[in-house]
Design an enzyme around this catalytic site. Structure first.
Site, PDB file in Angstrom:
ATOM      1  N   CYS A 102     -10.889 -85.062 -29.108  1.00  0.00           N
ATOM      2  CA  CYS A 102     -11.230 -86.413 -29.551  1.00  0.00           C
ATOM      3  C   CYS A 102     -11.751 -87.225 -28.367  1.00  0.00           C
ATOM      4  CB  CYS A 102     -10.047 -87.074 -30.239  1.00  0.00           C
ATOM      5  SG  CYS A 102      -9.157 -88.281 -29.302  1.00  0.00           S
ATOM      6  N   GLU A 103     -12.819 -87.949 -28.629  1.00  0.00           N
ATOM      7  CA  GLU A 103     -13.480 -88.656 -27.530  1.00  0.00           C
ATOM      8  C   GLU A 103     -12.710 -89.907 -27.101  1.00  0.00           C
ATOM      9  OE1 GLU A 103     -17.363 -89.495 -29.029  1.00  0.00           O
ATOM     10  OE2 GLU A 103     -16.748 -91.335 -30.044  1.00  0.00           O
ATOM     11  N   HIS A 104     -11.705 -90.297 -27.894  1.00  0.00           N
ATOM     12  CA  HIS A 104     -10.953 -91.507 -27.535  1.00  0.00           C
ATOM     13  C   HIS A 104      -9.838 -91.223 -26.542  1.00  0.00           C
ATOM     14  CE1 HIS A 104     -12.378 -92.556 -31.759  1.00  0.00           C
ATOM     15  NE2 HIS A 104     -13.109 -93.245 -30.923  1.00  0.00           N
ATOM     16  N   HIS A 105      -9.157 -90.084 -26.719  1.00  0.00           N
ATOM     17  CA  HIS A 105      -7.986 -89.795 -25.876  1.00  0.00           C
ATOM     18  C   HIS A 105      -8.120 -88.497 -25.086  1.00  0.00           C
ATOM     19  CE1 HIS A 105      -6.478 -92.294 -29.301  1.00  0.00           C
ATOM     20  NE2 HIS A 105      -5.831 -92.903 -28.339  1.00  0.00           N
ATOM     21  N   GLN A 143     -14.324 -86.567 -35.681  1.00  0.00           N
ATOM     22  CA  GLN A 143     -14.477 -85.565 -36.744  1.00  0.00           C
ATOM     23  C   GLN A 143     -15.659 -85.879 -37.659  1.00  0.00           C
ATOM     24  OE1 GLN A 143     -10.743 -84.397 -38.583  1.00  0.00           O
ATOM     25  NE2 GLN A 143     -11.810 -83.808 -40.447  1.00  0.00           N
ATOM     26  N   HIS A 171      -5.035 -84.066 -35.666  1.00  0.00           N
ATOM     27  CA  HIS A 171      -5.409 -84.718 -34.398  1.00  0.00           C
ATOM     28  C   HIS A 171      -4.161 -84.908 -33.556  1.00  0.00           C
ATOM     29  CE1 HIS A 171      -9.611 -86.144 -35.472  1.00  0.00           C
ATOM     30  NE2 HIS A 171      -9.178 -85.579 -36.578  1.00  0.00           N
ATOM     31  N   CYS A 173      -3.768 -86.630 -31.004  1.00  0.00           N
ATOM     32  CA  CYS A 173      -3.564 -88.030 -30.591  1.00  0.00           C
ATOM     33  C   CYS A 173      -2.808 -88.807 -31.656  1.00  0.00           C
ATOM     34  CB  CYS A 173      -4.886 -88.710 -30.240  1.00  0.00           C
ATOM     35  SG  CYS A 173      -6.002 -88.942 -31.630  1.00  0.00           S
TER      36      CYS A 173
HETATM   37  N1  LIG Z   1     -12.432 -92.017 -37.184  1.00  0.00           N
HETATM   38  C1  LIG Z   1     -11.877 -91.259 -36.253  1.00  0.00           C
HETATM   39  N2  LIG Z   1     -10.932 -91.774 -35.478  1.00  0.00           N
HETATM   40  C2  LIG Z   1     -10.363 -90.970 -34.560  1.00  0.00           C
HETATM   41  C3  LIG Z   1     -10.718 -89.641 -34.381  1.00  0.00           C
HETATM   42  N3  LIG Z   1      -9.956 -89.126 -33.386  1.00  0.00           N
HETATM   43  C4  LIG Z   1      -9.161 -90.123 -32.977  1.00  0.00           C
HETATM   44  N4  LIG Z   1      -9.391 -91.251 -33.686  1.00  0.00           N
HETATM   45  C5  LIG Z   1      -8.798 -92.598 -33.665  1.00  0.00           C
HETATM   46  O1  LIG Z   1      -9.424 -93.405 -32.693  1.00  0.00           O
HETATM   47  C6  LIG Z   1      -8.704 -94.623 -32.695  1.00  0.00           C
HETATM   48  C7  LIG Z   1      -8.792 -95.312 -31.360  1.00  0.00           C
HETATM   49  O2  LIG Z   1      -8.165 -96.541 -31.583  1.00  0.00           O
HETATM   50  P1  LIG Z   1      -7.648 -97.516 -30.431  1.00  0.00           P
HETATM   51  O3  LIG Z   1      -6.823 -98.602 -31.069  1.00  0.00           O
HETATM   52  O4  LIG Z   1      -8.796 -97.925 -29.576  1.00  0.00           O
HETATM   53  O5  LIG Z   1      -6.752 -96.540 -29.544  1.00  0.00           O
HETATM   54  P2  LIG Z   1      -5.159 -96.503 -29.426  1.00  0.00           P
HETATM   55  O6  LIG Z   1      -4.635 -97.817 -28.967  1.00  0.00           O
HETATM   56  O7  LIG Z   1      -4.804 -95.328 -28.570  1.00  0.00           O
HETATM   57  O8  LIG Z   1      -4.732 -96.274 -30.953  1.00  0.00           O
HETATM   58  P3  LIG Z   1      -3.475 -95.515 -31.568  1.00  0.00           P
HETATM   59  O9  LIG Z   1      -3.831 -94.064 -31.661  1.00  0.00           O
HETATM   60  O10 LIG Z   1      -3.323 -96.156 -32.940  1.00  0.00           O
HETATM   61  O11 LIG Z   1      -2.296 -95.751 -30.672  1.00  0.00           O
HETATM   62  C8  LIG Z   1      -7.305 -94.244 -33.161  1.00  0.00           C
HETATM   63  O12 LIG Z   1      -7.078 -94.877 -34.392  1.00  0.00           O
HETATM   64  C9  LIG Z   1      -7.353 -92.710 -33.342  1.00  0.00           C
HETATM   65  O13 LIG Z   1      -6.522 -92.256 -34.379  1.00  0.00           O
HETATM   66  C10 LIG Z   1     -11.739 -89.122 -35.206  1.00  0.00           C
HETATM   67  O14 LIG Z   1     -12.152 -87.959 -35.128  1.00  0.00           O
HETATM   68  N5  LIG Z   1     -12.281 -89.965 -36.131  1.00  0.00           N
HETATM   69 ZN   LIG Z   2      -7.753 -89.493 -30.206  1.00  0.00          ZN
END
Ligand SMILES: Nc1nc2c(ncn2[C@@H]2O[C@H](COP(=O)(O)OP(=O)(O)OP(=O)(O)O)[C@@H](O)[C@H]2O)c(=O)[nH]1
Ligand SMILES: [Zn+2]
Length: 213
Positions: A102-105, A143, A171, A173
């Site tokens: 996942c590109e966020h974490h 995804q 996921h 994360c």
């Molecule tokens: N739509 C989507 N979201 C994703 C995917 N992988 C991770 N995420 C989400 O990316 C979001 C990033 O949200 P943020 O609020 O910026 O990050 P965060 O504070 O770490 O959020 P939490 O995971 O809720 O603790 C989260 O809700 C993750 O669940 C994906 O493949 N698709």
């Molecule tokens: Zn993530």
């Protein structure tokens, strides 16, 4: 840092021609490893203790492997094995293992992809479909984009009468941090052409849920 560059990130010799990656990029490995040595210290660890000595280098190589899809041309994979064939029924390749990040974490998401197309003059070598999945999955992803990229690549390259992609993933994360839901599965889908029709889409969904035994 002493970098061992003897291993290749891919052992797929037969991919020559459409995979541009060669060996691990030594400069990048060294630079990424140096950052991770610092990160380990910041986390309160001693990067000089025996168990961690090679860890920065291992992480750097693992990250290069997990993102090697950037060096692969997915359309070229399909083009390398397209055959003229008078077959116009749905072709389904299901239960393709997916491992992505996942590109966020930068944490993994993983599960299965189910892919179908309806040929219009050409079929494609079956193994090329999971190869296309990997080429897009081995990048930093969400995804939804992974799903659309696979659909678009098959549609634009093979030009079939329709493409269907369903991906189901867990996921990490969402499981090992954050909301900590261990069992939730995310399903995404993308369709083109004939799969807009309810009956065709229903046949695809029936085939991917049917068991062989
Ligand atoms: N739509 C989507 N979201 C994703 C995917 N992988 C991770 N995420 C989400 O990316 C979001 C990033 O949200 P943020 O609020 O910026 O990050 P965060 O504070 O770490 O959020 P939490 O995971 O809720 O603790 C989260 O809700 C993750 O669940 C994906 O493949 N698709
Ligand atoms: Zn993530």
């Amino acid at each position: 840092m002493n970098i061992n560059n003897n291993e290749a990130p891919l052992d797929d010799e037969e991919l020559d021609g459409y995979v541009k990656i060669d060996r691990y990029n030594t400069d990048k490995i060294e630079s990424i490893a140096n950052h991770y040595e610092d990160i380990l210290s910041q986390l309160g660890e001693n990067p000089k203790r025996q168990g961690l000595l090679k860890t920065p280098e291992r992480i750097a190589k693992a990250l290069q492997y997990l993102t090697h899809g950037y060096d692969i041309d997915p359309a070229a994979i399909l083009k390398s094995a397209m055959f003229e064939e008078d077959y116009s029924q749905m072709v389904v390749v299901k239960d393709i293992e997916v491992y992505s990040m996942c590109e966020h974490h930068l944490l993994p998401f993983f599960g299965k992809a189910h892919i179908a197309y309806i040929p219009k003059g050409h079929i494609v070598g079956l193994s090329k479909i999971p190869r296309v999945v990997d080429a897009f999955a081995r990048r930093l992803q969400v995804q939804e984009r992974l799903t659309n990229e696979i659909r678009d690549c098959i549609q634009e390259t093979l030009n079939p009468a329709g493409v269907a992609v369903v991906i189901e993933c867990k996921h990490l994360c969402m499981a090992m941090r954050g909301i900590q839901k261990q069992n939730s599965v995310t399903t995404t889908s993308a369709f083109t052409g004939e799969f807009a029709h309810e009956r065709t889409r229903a046949e695809f969904l029936r085939l991917i849920t049917a068991s062989l035994d």
